[in-house]
Design an enzyme around this catalytic site. Structure first.
Site, PDB file in Angstrom:
ATOM      1  N   HIS A   1      -5.987   5.336   0.610  1.00 43.20           N
ATOM      2  CA  HIS A   1      -5.479   4.885   1.904  1.00 43.20           C
ATOM      3  C   HIS A   1      -6.475   5.231   3.012  1.00 43.20           C
ATOM      4  CE1 HIS A   1      -1.956   5.933  -0.645  1.00 43.20           C
ATOM      5  NE2 HIS A   1      -1.573   4.721  -0.269  1.00 43.20           N
TER       6      HIS A   1
ATOM      7  N   HIS B   1      -3.271  -2.263  -2.611  1.00 45.15           N
ATOM      8  CA  HIS B   1      -4.016  -1.695  -3.742  1.00 45.15           C
ATOM      9  C   HIS B   1      -4.200  -2.716  -4.866  1.00 45.15           C
ATOM     10  CE1 HIS B   1      -3.451   2.043  -1.699  1.00 45.15           C
ATOM     11  NE2 HIS B   1      -2.142   2.021  -1.857  1.00 45.15           N
TER      12      HIS B   1
ATOM     13  N   LYS C   1       3.016   7.796  -8.121  1.00 43.40           N
ATOM     14  CA  LYS C   1       1.789   8.414  -7.611  1.00 43.40           C
ATOM     15  C   LYS C   1       2.173   9.558  -6.673  1.00 43.40           C
ATOM     16  CE  LYS C   1      -0.214   4.860  -5.684  1.00 43.40           C
ATOM     17  NZ  LYS C   1       1.053   4.068  -5.633  1.00 43.40           N
TER      18      LYS C   1
END
Length: 321
Positions: free
Chosen positions: A213, A54, A102
């Protein structure tokens, strides 16, 4: 697809070594934990992390004004509790540690386990969970996506101001429900550790509401012109964000050139003007990506002064502007 890697088993270690060459203000402990070289002598420490892939999140935000540490898991894989505990212990100076998590099952479980372990060693720890992805209808199951970076900046700003742990947690939790994001993708990410694409998609299709993802979103649709895509995403966001002035993040998913992100900005600005909504502050670039996925996410937040001041405050992060 060809990749600029030495070996799939070295992806994370090689990436972190490269980041350390570029940013001389950070260092590595416990193999996969990035911390500031100059440990904060006073004030709350902010720790975040998650699976790699990320970038620049999360390690790129370890800097004065943002994070004190980032715990890096393997690609799209949560870091383990022992690594998270190492980060907590490395940055704690007695004034407490805030964990920014998260909302993914592995992240939540492992960070909360590490928090319990730290508390058993008499370290004061609090945590917040980011759930900004409106593509998931069940609010409790909403994923943490690009809006998490705004939380890094806001929490880091408050910590630099000397705000106490309990107050930072309260103020961040007040902000969290106002942050709304949604993304789209035209290609799937290639996961270097498996050599496989995150999902299958045809050349003339796009995924609306995709996760970072490669998780499925709201719908699979035919590719449309950018103005229609912007309106499609913004319509969803404005169902939940009611404000006449916004802070807006236009976030690249890893393979979208800045030129195209600026094209998105043009049509998004036109769209918002048509709704009599102004933008107080734009953030445009790659903030939380999905490897090499081609796409974009939009984040809308009502433009309150406290967040605006935090976003404009200086940070030493070379990846946040």
């Amino acid at each position: 697809m060809k990749k600029l890697i030495k070996s799939k088993t070295q992806f994370l270690s090689d990436m972190l070594d490269g980041m350390l060459e570029v940013d001389t203000n950070i260092e590595l402990i416990a193999d996969t934990v990035v911390v500031r070289k100059a440990k904060k002598k006073q004030g709350v420490a902010i720790v975040s992390g998650g699976g790699s892939g990320h970038e620049p999140a999360h390690a790129g935000y370890v800097a004065k004004g943002m994070l004190d540490a980032a715990v890096c898991g393997e690609v799209f894989t949560s870091p383990t509790p022992d690594k998270i505990l190492s980060a907590i212990k490395a940055v704690d100076n007695g004034e407490g540690v805030l964990l920014v998590i998260k909302n993914y099952a592995g992240d939540v479980m492992n960070f909360e386990m590490a928090q319990e372990m730290a508390e058993m060693e008499d370290i004061k720890v609090a945590s917040i969970i980011v759930k900004d992805d409106i593509a998931v209808r069940d609010e409790d199951k909403r994923r943490g996506v690009a809006g998490t970076v705004l939380v890094h900046k806001y929490a880091g700003y408050l910590a630099e101001q000397g705000v106490k742990l309990e107050d930072i947690k309260d103020r961040v939790e007040h902000l969290l429900p106002t942050i709304k994001s949604i993304g789209m993708a035209m290609t799937a990410p290639m996961v270097p550790t498996t050599g496989k694409y995150g999902f299958d998609i045809e050349a003339d299709e796009m995924e609306i509401g995709v996760g970072i993802h490669g998780e499925k979103g709201l719908s699979r649709e035919k590719v449309a012109p950018v103005d229609e895509v912007v309106a499609r995403l913004s319509d969803e966001l404005l169902e939940e964000v009611q404000a006449d002035q916004l802070i807006v993040m236009v976030n690249g998913m890893g393979a979208t050139p800045l030129s195209e992100l600026n094209i998105v900005v043009k049509y998004l600005a036109d769209y918002l003007k048509g709704k009599d909504i102004s933008v107080k502050h734009w953030l445009v670039g790659d903030y939380m990506t999905a490897l090499d996925m081609q796409g974009v996410s939009l984040t809308f937040v009502p433009a309150e002064d406290d967040l605006y001041n935090a976003l404009k405050a200086h940070t030493d992060s070379i990846y946040f502007n």
